[in-house]
Design a protein around this motif. Structure first.
Motif, mmCIF file in Angstrom:
data_model
loop_
_atom_site.group_PDB
_atom_site.id
_atom_site.type_symbol
_atom_site.label_atom_id
_atom_site.label_comp_id
_atom_site.label_asym_id
_atom_site.label_seq_id
_atom_site.Cartn_x
_atom_site.Cartn_y
_atom_site.Cartn_z
ATOM 1 N N THR A 26 0.745 -1.165 0.039
ATOM 2 C CA THR A 26 0.040 0.031 -0.102
ATOM 3 C C THR A 26 0.903 1.306 -0.018
ATOM 4 N N LEU A 27 0.498 2.164 -0.801
ATOM 5 C CA LEU A 27 1.309 3.445 -0.950
ATOM 6 C C LEU A 27 0.721 4.279 0.247
ATOM 7 N N LEU A 28 1.753 4.506 0.985
ATOM 8 C CA LEU A 28 1.288 5.312 2.433
ATOM 9 C C LEU A 28 1.373 6.939 2.273
ATOM 10 N N SER A 29 2.318 7.447 1.279
ATOM 11 C CA SER A 29 2.440 8.795 0.980
ATOM 12 C C SER A 29 2.878 9.075 -0.369
ATOM 13 N N ASP A 118 -3.001 3.950 -2.849
ATOM 14 C CA ASP A 118 -3.062 2.928 -3.770
ATOM 15 C C ASP A 118 -2.631 1.547 -3.315
ATOM 16 N N ARG A 119 -3.084 0.545 -3.826
ATOM 17 C CA ARG A 119 -2.528 -0.872 -4.035
ATOM 18 C C ARG A 119 -1.480 -0.957 -4.951
ATOM 19 N N GLY A 134 3.888 -0.930 -10.509
ATOM 20 C CA GLY A 134 2.608 -0.206 -10.785
ATOM 21 C C GLY A 134 1.419 -0.542 -9.910
ATOM 22 N N LYS A 135 0.309 0.083 -10.147
ATOM 23 C CA LYS A 135 -0.836 -0.310 -9.415
ATOM 24 C C LYS A 135 -1.287 -1.574 -9.616
ATOM 25 N N ASP A 140 -12.543 -6.653 -9.832
ATOM 26 C CA ASP A 140 -13.575 -5.820 -9.844
ATOM 27 C C ASP A 140 -13.378 -4.414 -10.362
ATOM 28 N N GLY A 141 -12.248 -4.227 -10.803
ATOM 29 C CA GLY A 141 -11.954 -2.883 -11.311
ATOM 30 C C GLY A 141 -11.414 -1.815 -10.428
ATOM 31 N N GLY A 142 -11.455 -2.302 -9.368
ATOM 32 C CA GLY A 142 -10.955 -1.372 -7.823
ATOM 33 C C GLY A 142 -9.478 -1.043 -7.861
#
Length: 142
Positions: A26-29, A118-119, A134-135, A140-142
Protein backbone atom coordinates in the motif's frame (compact mmCIF):
# COMPACT_ATOMS: atom_id res chain seq x y z
CA UNK A 1 32.15 -27.21 -16.03
CA UNK A 2 28.67 -27.61 -14.52
CA UNK A 3 29.72 -25.40 -11.61
CA UNK A 4 30.87 -22.67 -14.04
CA UNK A 5 27.54 -22.86 -15.86
CA UNK A 6 25.61 -22.58 -12.59
CA UNK A 7 27.70 -19.62 -11.47
CA UNK A 8 27.16 -17.90 -14.84
CA UNK A 9 23.42 -18.55 -14.56
CA UNK A 10 23.29 -17.13 -10.99
CA UNK A 11 25.23 -14.07 -12.11
CA UNK A 12 22.92 -13.49 -15.05
CA UNK A 13 19.75 -13.90 -12.95
CA UNK A 14 20.87 -11.78 -9.97
CA UNK A 15 19.10 -8.60 -11.14
CA UNK A 16 16.19 -10.34 -12.87
CA UNK A 17 12.64 -9.48 -11.80
CA UNK A 18 10.26 -12.43 -12.10
CA UNK A 19 6.48 -12.00 -11.91
CA UNK A 20 6.37 -14.89 -9.42
CA UNK A 21 8.49 -12.80 -7.05
CA UNK A 22 6.00 -9.95 -6.81
CA UNK A 23 4.34 -8.82 -3.61
CA UNK A 24 1.52 -6.42 -2.80
CA UNK A 25 1.91 -3.15 -0.91
CA UNK A 26 0.00 0.00 0.00
CA UNK A 27 1.30 3.44 -0.91
CA UNK A 28 1.24 5.39 2.37
CA UNK A 29 2.45 8.77 1.07
CA UNK A 30 3.02 10.30 -2.36
CA UNK A 31 4.73 12.22 -3.99
CA UNK A 32 6.68 13.90 -1.18
CA UNK A 33 8.70 11.36 0.83
CA UNK A 34 7.03 8.26 -0.62
CA UNK A 35 6.48 5.32 1.75
CA UNK A 36 5.01 1.87 1.20
CA UNK A 37 3.72 -0.80 3.55
CA UNK A 38 4.40 -4.26 2.10
CA UNK A 39 1.77 -6.84 3.02
CA UNK A 40 3.09 -8.96 5.90
CA UNK A 41 6.00 -6.65 6.81
CA UNK A 42 5.76 -4.91 10.19
CA UNK A 43 7.38 -1.58 9.24
CA UNK A 44 6.94 0.67 6.19
CA UNK A 45 9.71 1.24 3.66
CA UNK A 46 10.93 4.80 3.19
CA UNK A 47 11.93 6.71 0.05
CA UNK A 48 15.59 5.61 0.16
CA UNK A 49 14.50 1.94 -0.11
CA UNK A 50 12.16 2.45 -3.08
CA UNK A 51 12.66 2.54 -6.83
CA UNK A 52 9.60 3.58 -8.86
CA UNK A 53 9.15 2.69 -12.52
CA UNK A 54 9.64 5.80 -14.65
CA UNK A 55 6.07 5.75 -16.00
CA UNK A 56 4.75 6.06 -12.43
CA UNK A 57 6.46 9.39 -11.84
CA UNK A 58 5.56 12.86 -13.09
CA UNK A 59 6.99 13.21 -16.58
CA UNK A 60 7.87 16.43 -18.36
CA UNK A 61 7.81 16.55 -22.14
CA UNK A 62 9.19 19.48 -24.08
CA UNK A 63 6.71 20.39 -26.81
CA UNK A 64 6.78 22.59 -29.88
CA UNK A 65 3.57 23.51 -31.67
CA UNK A 66 3.30 25.29 -35.00
CA UNK A 67 -0.06 26.89 -35.65
CA UNK A 68 -1.05 27.54 -39.24
CA UNK A 69 -4.02 28.68 -41.27
CA UNK A 70 -5.17 27.67 -44.72
CA UNK A 71 -8.15 28.27 -46.94
CA UNK A 72 -10.52 25.60 -48.18
CA UNK A 73 -12.60 27.35 -50.78
CA UNK A 74 -13.80 30.51 -49.03
CA UNK A 75 -13.50 29.06 -45.51
CA UNK A 76 -10.45 29.57 -43.26
CA UNK A 77 -9.24 26.43 -41.49
CA UNK A 78 -6.44 25.88 -39.03
CA UNK A 79 -3.85 23.31 -38.17
CA UNK A 80 -1.51 22.49 -35.32
CA UNK A 81 1.76 20.72 -36.12
CA UNK A 82 0.41 19.52 -39.44
CA UNK A 83 -2.73 17.89 -38.06
CA UNK A 84 -5.65 19.59 -39.69
CA UNK A 85 -8.70 20.74 -37.72
CA UNK A 86 -9.21 18.01 -35.11
CA UNK A 87 -7.13 15.50 -37.03
CA UNK A 88 -9.33 15.48 -40.15
CA UNK A 89 -7.68 16.16 -43.46
CA UNK A 90 -10.07 17.94 -45.77
CA UNK A 91 -10.20 16.40 -49.22
CA UNK A 92 -12.37 18.81 -51.19
CA UNK A 93 -10.07 18.61 -54.18
CA UNK A 94 -9.34 22.31 -53.78
CA UNK A 95 -5.65 22.96 -53.28
CA UNK A 96 -4.82 24.94 -50.17
CA UNK A 97 -1.86 26.97 -49.13
CA UNK A 98 -0.76 26.76 -45.52
CA UNK A 99 0.39 30.02 -43.97
CA UNK A 100 2.29 29.80 -40.65
CA UNK A 101 0.70 32.10 -38.05
CA UNK A 102 2.45 31.41 -34.75
CA UNK A 103 4.47 28.88 -32.79
CA UNK A 104 4.40 27.89 -29.16
CA UNK A 105 7.04 26.10 -27.18
CA UNK A 106 6.64 24.78 -23.68
CA UNK A 107 6.55 21.90 -21.28
CA UNK A 108 3.72 19.41 -20.93
CA UNK A 109 3.55 17.70 -17.54
CA UNK A 110 2.05 14.21 -17.49
CA UNK A 111 1.07 13.66 -13.85
CA UNK A 112 1.83 10.48 -11.97
CA UNK A 113 -1.09 8.04 -11.80
CA UNK A 114 -0.27 7.28 -8.15
CA UNK A 115 -1.92 8.65 -5.02
CA UNK A 116 -1.65 7.77 -1.34
CA UNK A 117 -3.74 4.70 -0.52
CA UNK A 118 -3.16 2.94 -3.87
CA UNK A 119 -2.43 -0.78 -3.86
CA UNK A 120 0.87 -1.57 -5.58
CA UNK A 121 2.70 -4.48 -7.16
CA UNK A 122 6.31 -4.53 -5.94
CA UNK A 123 9.38 -6.76 -6.16
CA UNK A 124 12.03 -7.16 -3.48
CA UNK A 125 15.53 -6.27 -4.63
CA UNK A 126 18.86 -6.80 -2.90
CA UNK A 127 19.58 -4.64 0.14
CA UNK A 128 15.98 -4.58 1.42
CA UNK A 129 14.90 -2.31 -1.43
CA UNK A 130 11.69 -2.54 -3.44
CA UNK A 131 10.99 -1.89 -7.11
CA UNK A 132 7.48 -0.53 -7.63
CA UNK A 133 6.07 -1.93 -10.89
CA UNK A 134 2.65 -0.30 -10.85
CA UNK A 135 -0.82 -0.20 -9.42
CA UNK A 136 -2.56 -3.41 -8.42
CA UNK A 137 -5.87 -3.59 -10.29
CA UNK A 138 -8.35 -6.07 -8.88
CA UNK A 139 -10.77 -8.06 -11.00
CA UNK A 140 -13.68 -5.80 -9.89
CA UNK A 141 -11.86 -2.77 -11.34
CA UNK A 142 -10.84 -1.30 -7.96
Amino acid sequence: MLREALNLWKEKMSGHIDARDTERATLLSWPDKPRIQVDGDPIPYEQDKLIFAEYLQDRKVEAYFEIGQYMEGEEAKGSVTGVLANGVEYESGTPYEQVPRASLQGMIVIPSPLKAGDRLIVSRLTGQRYYVHGKDVRMDGG
